[in-house]
Design an enzyme around this catalytic site. Structure first.
Site, PDB file in Angstrom:
ATOM      1  N   CYS A  94       0.942  -1.178  -0.256  1.00 16.15           N
ATOM      2  CA  CYS A  94       0.169   0.193  -0.066  1.00 16.15           C
ATOM      3  C   CYS A  94       0.205   1.496  -0.056  1.00 16.15           C
ATOM      4  O   CYS A  94       2.119   1.040   1.066  1.00 16.15           O
ATOM      5  CB  CYS A  94      -1.156   0.110   0.778  1.00 16.15           C
ATOM      6  SG  CYS A  94      -1.465   1.210   1.834  1.00 16.15           S
ATOM      7  N   GLU A  95       0.554   2.092  -0.771  1.00  8.78           N
ATOM      8  CA  GLU A  95       1.508   3.498  -0.367  1.00  8.78           C
ATOM      9  C   GLU A  95       1.663   4.193   0.158  1.00  8.78           C
ATOM     10  O   GLU A  95       1.589   5.447   0.117  1.00  8.78           O
ATOM     11  CB  GLU A  95       0.906   3.932  -2.736  1.00  8.78           C
ATOM     12  CG  GLU A  95       0.020   5.009  -2.188  1.00  8.78           C
ATOM     13  CD  GLU A  95      -0.316   5.273  -3.877  1.00  8.78           C
ATOM     14  OE1 GLU A  95      -0.957   6.262  -3.934  1.00  8.78           O
ATOM     15  OE2 GLU A  95       0.283   5.253  -5.067  1.00  8.78           O
ATOM     16  N   HIS A  96      -0.502   3.759   0.979  1.00  9.08           N
ATOM     17  CA  HIS A  96       0.126   4.838   2.070  1.00  9.08           C
ATOM     18  C   HIS A  96       0.575   4.491   3.160  1.00  9.08           C
ATOM     19  O   HIS A  96       0.779   5.484   3.986  1.00  9.08           O
ATOM     20  CB  HIS A  96      -2.198   4.767   2.072  1.00  9.08           C
ATOM     21  CG  HIS A  96      -2.524   5.521   1.127  1.00  9.08           C
ATOM     22  ND1 HIS A  96      -3.732   4.822   0.649  1.00  9.08           N
ATOM     23  CD2 HIS A  96      -2.558   6.742  -0.216  1.00  9.08           C
ATOM     24  CE1 HIS A  96      -4.141   5.671   0.608  1.00  9.08           C
ATOM     25  NE2 HIS A  96      -3.520   6.412  -0.713  1.00  9.08           N
ATOM     26  N   HIS A  97       0.934   2.865   3.394  1.00  9.92           N
ATOM     27  CA  HIS A  97       0.998   2.871   4.825  1.00  9.92           C
ATOM     28  C   HIS A  97       2.488   1.862   4.755  1.00  9.92           C
ATOM     29  O   HIS A  97       2.945   1.472   5.765  1.00  9.92           O
ATOM     30  CB  HIS A  97      -0.483   2.198   5.678  1.00  9.92           C
ATOM     31  CG  HIS A  97      -1.078   3.178   5.904  1.00  9.92           C
ATOM     32  ND1 HIS A  97      -2.151   2.574   5.375  1.00  9.92           N
ATOM     33  CD2 HIS A  97      -0.966   3.480   7.446  1.00  9.92           C
ATOM     34  CE1 HIS A  97      -3.122   3.715   6.486  1.00  9.92           C
ATOM     35  NE2 HIS A  97      -2.278   4.181   6.794  1.00  9.92           N
ATOM     36  N   GLN A 135      -4.867  -0.884  -4.918  1.00  7.91           N
ATOM     37  CA  GLN A 135      -5.984  -1.603  -5.570  1.00  7.91           C
ATOM     38  C   GLN A 135      -5.995  -1.192  -6.190  1.00  7.91           C
ATOM     39  O   GLN A 135      -6.498  -1.792  -7.925  1.00  7.91           O
ATOM     40  CB  GLN A 135      -6.226  -2.150  -5.011  1.00  7.91           C
ATOM     41  CG  GLN A 135      -7.157  -3.288  -5.572  1.00  7.91           C
ATOM     42  CD  GLN A 135      -8.168  -4.531  -4.659  1.00  7.91           C
ATOM     43  OE1 GLN A 135      -7.641  -4.322  -3.609  1.00  7.91           O
ATOM     44  NE2 GLN A 135      -8.373  -5.059  -5.450  1.00  7.91           N
ATOM     45  N   HIS A 163      -5.988  -6.093   2.571  1.00  8.21           N
ATOM     46  CA  HIS A 163      -5.037  -4.930   2.693  1.00  8.21           C
ATOM     47  C   HIS A 163      -4.201  -5.188   4.020  1.00  8.21           C
ATOM     48  O   HIS A 163      -5.203  -4.706   5.289  1.00  8.21           O
ATOM     49  CB  HIS A 163      -5.272  -3.227   2.862  1.00  8.21           C
ATOM     50  CG  HIS A 163      -5.719  -2.888   1.128  1.00  8.21           C
ATOM     51  ND1 HIS A 163      -5.540  -2.502  -0.359  1.00  8.21           N
ATOM     52  CD2 HIS A 163      -6.964  -4.035   0.323  1.00  8.21           C
ATOM     53  CE1 HIS A 163      -5.644  -2.810  -0.967  1.00  8.21           C
ATOM     54  NE2 HIS A 163      -7.105  -3.684  -1.389  1.00  8.21           N
ATOM     55  N   CYS A 165      -3.221  -2.574   5.704  1.00 10.56           N
ATOM     56  CA  CYS A 165      -3.457  -1.702   6.491  1.00 10.56           C
ATOM     57  C   CYS A 165      -4.556  -1.265   7.055  1.00 10.56           C
ATOM     58  O   CYS A 165      -5.081  -0.694   8.067  1.00 10.56           O
ATOM     59  CB  CYS A 165      -2.924  -0.686   4.961  1.00 10.56           C
ATOM     60  SG  CYS A 165      -4.104  -0.396   3.975  1.00 10.56           S
TER      61      CYS A 165
END
Length: 204
Positions: A94-97, A135, A163, A165
Site C-alpha cells: 500500500c502506498e499509504h502505509h 488496488q 489489505h 493496512c
C-alpha cells in the site's frame, strides 16, 4: 510501440536514488524511532537485509512493461474468444502505509488477430504489484498496458485482495477482501461479455 502506461521514474522529478548506505542508515533510524537498538546483535545485519528485501519487493520500478509485452503471436488458428488467466497470486504494498496487499488477479482479453504469451500476463501483474500501489490504480494499469500493447477487442481485469493496512492497524479487521474491476472495449460495451467473464470466474 507507443509508450505503455505513463510510469513514474526518478528522472521525471528532481529526486535522485539514494545510495545503498543511505538506505541502510534510514532503516537504522526507523529502528531507533521504534524503540530498538540497531547495534544489538540480532539487528546488526537488519539494515542490509531490509535494503536487499526492498530491492526485490519494489523491483517493478526497474522493469519495463514494453519489454514484457513487446512480443505477440499472430498464429492463433482463427481463435478469437476469451483468453482468461485467473488466480494469479501477487504481493504488493500500500502506498499509504507501505504494508502488504495480498491477493489474486484475474485477467482476460478478446484477441483481435494476436495473442500474448500466457506468462507475459502474469509478469505484467507482477511488475505493477512490485511497486507502491493502490488496488484501484493497479487494476487499471494492468488493463491499460495489455490494451495498448495488444490492441485486443476487449480487456477485463479483476483483483481480489486483503489489505494489511486494514487488518494490522487502524480498524484491524482481518479477512475482509476488496474487489476491483476494469473493463475495456467489448467487456465494457457489451454486457454479455462481462457476464461471460464473471461466469468463467465463478466456475473456478
Amino acid at each position: 510501440m507507443d509508450a505503455i502506461v505513463k510510469e513514474f521514474s526518478l528522472s521525471d522529478s528532481n529526486m535522485s536514488r539514494p545510495s545503498r548506505e543511505e538506505a541502510e542508515e534510514a532503516v537504522r533510524t526507523l529502528l531507533r524511532w521504534a524503540g530498538e537498538d540497531p547495534s544489538r546483535e540480532g539487528l546488526l545485519d537488519t539494515p542490509s537485509r531490509v535494503a536487499k528485501a526492498y530491492g526485490e519487493l519494489f523491483g517493478g520500478y526497474n522493469e519495463d512493461i514494453e519489454d514484457v509485452l513487446g512480443r505477440t503471436f499472430e498464429e492463433v488458428g482463427g481463435y478469437d474468444d476469451i483468453v482468461l488467466i485467473k488466480d494469479i497470486p501477487f504481493f504488493s504494498h500500500c502506498e499509504h502505509h507501505m504494508v502488504p496487499i495480498i491477493g489474486k488477479a484475474h485477467v482476460a482479453y478478446l484477441p483481435a488477430g494476436r495473442v500474448l504469451g500466457l506468462s507475459k500476463i502474469a509478469r505484467v501483474v507482477d511488475i505493477f504489484a512490485r511497486r507502491l500501489q493502490t488496488q484501484e490504480t493497479m487494476t487499471a494499469q494492468i488493463a491499460t498496458a495489455i490494451d495498448q500493447s495488444l490492441g485486443p477487442r476487449g480487456v477485463a481485469v479483476m483483483i481480489e485482495a486483503e489489505h494489511m493496512c486494514m487488518a494490522m492497524r487502524g480498524i484491524r479487521k482481518q479477512g475482509s477482501t476488496t474487489i476491483t474491476t476494469t473493463f475495456l472495449g467489448a467487456f465494457k460495451e457489451e454486457a454479455h461479455e462481462q457476464v461471460r467473464f464473471m461466469t468463467m470466474l465463478r466456475g473456478r
